[in-house]
Design a protein around this motif. Structure first.
Motif, PDB file in Angstrom:
ATOM      1  N   MET A   1      13.204  -6.000 -18.133  1.00  0.00           N
ATOM      2  CA  MET A   1      14.776  -7.198 -17.670  1.00  0.00           C
ATOM      3  C   MET A   1      14.479  -7.966 -16.219  1.00  0.00           C
ATOM      4  SD  MET A   1      17.498  -4.652 -15.993  1.00  0.00           S
ATOM      5  CE  MET A   1      18.306  -5.275 -15.708  1.00  0.00           C
ATOM      6  N   THR A   2      15.376  -8.371 -15.831  1.00  0.00           N
ATOM      7  CA  THR A   2      15.284 -10.208 -14.977  1.00  0.00           C
ATOM      8  C   THR A   2      16.921  -9.373 -14.268  1.00  0.00           C
ATOM      9  OG1 THR A   2      15.512 -11.466 -16.353  1.00  0.00           O
ATOM     10  CG2 THR A   2      13.812 -11.361 -15.844  1.00  0.00           C
ATOM     11  N   HIS A 137       5.452  -4.520 -18.129  1.00  0.00           N
ATOM     12  CA  HIS A 137       5.988  -5.424 -19.342  1.00  0.00           C
ATOM     13  C   HIS A 137       7.387  -5.875 -17.995  1.00  0.00           C
ATOM     14  CE1 HIS A 137       9.672  -6.265 -21.169  1.00  0.00           C
ATOM     15  NE2 HIS A 137      10.900  -6.284 -20.146  1.00  0.00           N
ATOM     16  N   GLU A 138       7.628  -5.334 -16.582  1.00  0.00           N
ATOM     17  CA  GLU A 138       8.370  -6.421 -15.457  1.00  0.00           C
ATOM     18  C   GLU A 138       7.324  -7.226 -15.222  1.00  0.00           C
ATOM     19  OE1 GLU A 138      10.769  -6.470 -15.634  1.00  0.00           O
ATOM     20  OE2 GLU A 138      11.535  -4.065 -16.140  1.00  0.00           O
ATOM     21  N   HIS A 141       7.140 -10.331 -16.378  1.00  0.00           N
ATOM     22  CA  HIS A 141       8.227 -11.286 -16.281  1.00  0.00           C
ATOM     23  C   HIS A 141       8.078 -11.954 -15.181  1.00  0.00           C
ATOM     24  CE1 HIS A 141      12.103 -10.358 -18.674  1.00  0.00           C
ATOM     25  NE2 HIS A 141      11.859  -8.754 -18.318  1.00  0.00           N
ATOM     26  N   GLU A 159      12.153 -11.538 -22.266  1.00  0.00           N
ATOM     27  CA  GLU A 159      11.982  -9.940 -22.850  1.00  0.00           C
ATOM     28  C   GLU A 159      10.911 -10.109 -23.893  1.00  0.00           C
ATOM     29  OE1 GLU A 159      12.729  -8.222 -20.701  1.00  0.00           O
ATOM     30  OE2 GLU A 159      14.597  -9.461 -19.573  1.00  0.00           O
ATOM     31  N   HIS A 203      17.206  -7.803 -23.900  1.00  0.00           N
ATOM     32  CA  HIS A 203      16.123  -6.903 -24.237  1.00  0.00           C
ATOM     33  C   HIS A 203      16.278  -7.520 -26.063  1.00  0.00           C
ATOM     34  CE1 HIS A 203      15.170  -5.618 -20.244  1.00  0.00           C
ATOM     35  NE2 HIS A 203      13.856  -5.345 -20.915  1.00  0.00           N
TER      36      HIS A 203
HETATM   37 ZN   LIG Z   1      12.498  -7.132 -19.467  1.00  0.00          ZN
END
Ligand SMILES: [Zn+2]
Length: 257
Positions: A1-2, A137-138, A141, A159, A203
């Motif tokens: 996530m952001t 994953h992060e 972003h 996402e 997501h």
């Molecule tokens: Zn994310």
């Protein structure tokens, strides 16, 4: 996530003001900024309930490994701090305002329980895999942000791109298949424990994220993963090639020569 929070910015502004008046010379924020660039890991002190998860994370050196892998491939022209902290349920994420990835000790506690409840045994290995996948994953972003890619700020599209970055990065290494399959299982377990998706979550739903990872693992090496071969995965080799090509092209400005 952001994540977008004003709190972190307000705290930094206050710290800068205190430093300027030399009221708090010992404050960590008063130290001159580090010249380091790229992904830099940092641990914050854990809340009492998270101490076991914090000790586990340090012992396993998962942040150090992930940041070393990222920095070996990429030369990011600014610092991206990867902070492990107690988030009191806010959830791991990337904050573009501060260029910080936050990995939450409390997420680890929650994920450990998912695996322990399902398997009735120690969960150190699967938990390590889930942390690796989360960190990448992060990082996805952070790179969407650094490169100002077209998916930036586009919710689900960003996402999905971050999930594909995790696939791209992890499948470069020998253990990426297992890491992604474990992460897929964690999504399945989370979906089973809480089948109602959060309507505010950008997501993809957990079952879709699980399938995306399995598709990448199969598509990247179909002959190795014949048990994953199903009719619905016939396009996965093409999907994987597109993922690899797209991220390789997007990362070109940052790739080390
Ligand atoms: Zn994310």
């Amino acid at each position: 996530m952001t994540i977008r929070r004003s709190r972190a910015t307000a705290t930094a502004t206050l710290a800068a003001a205190l430093c300027a008046t030399a009221l708090l010379p010992a404050l960590a924020a008063c130290q001159p900024p580090s010249a380091e660039r790229g992904f830099v890991p940092r641990y914050e002190e854990a809340a009492a309930a998270d101490r076991d998860s914090a000790a586990f994370l340090k012992r396993r050196q998962l942040m150090e490994q992930a940041t070393a892998d990222l920095n070996a491939l990429l030369d990011v022209p600014h610092r991206i701090t990867v902070v492990a902290r107690s988030c009191a349920g806010e959830g791991s994420g990337y904050d573009p305002e501060t260029r910080r990835i936050e990995l939450c000790y409390d997420d680890l506690t929650e994920d450990r329980k998912l695996f322990e409840d399902a398997d009735g045994g120690p969960a150190d290995e699967p938990l390590s895999d889930v942390v690796r996948e989360t960190l990448h994953h992060e990082a996805g972003h952070a790179l969407v942000d650094a490169l100002d890619l077209p998916v930036r700020d586009r919710g689900r599209a960003e996402e999905d791109a971050a999930d594909r970055f995790a696939q791209f990065m992890l499948l470069r290494g020998p253990e990426g298949d297992r890491t992604l399959l474990t992460a897929a299982r964690a999504y399945d377990l989370a979906a089973a424990a809480d089948p109602t998706p959060d309507p505010d979550d950008e997501h993809a739903p957990d079952p879709a994220r699980a399938e995306s990872h399995r598709c990448a693992v199969y598509g990247h090496a179909p002959t190795t993963h014949t048990p994953l071969a199903t009719a619905s995965r016939a396009d996965c080799p093409t999907t994987w090639t597109r993922t690899r090509t797209t991220w390789t092209t997007d990362l070109t400005p940052l790739l080390r020569r």
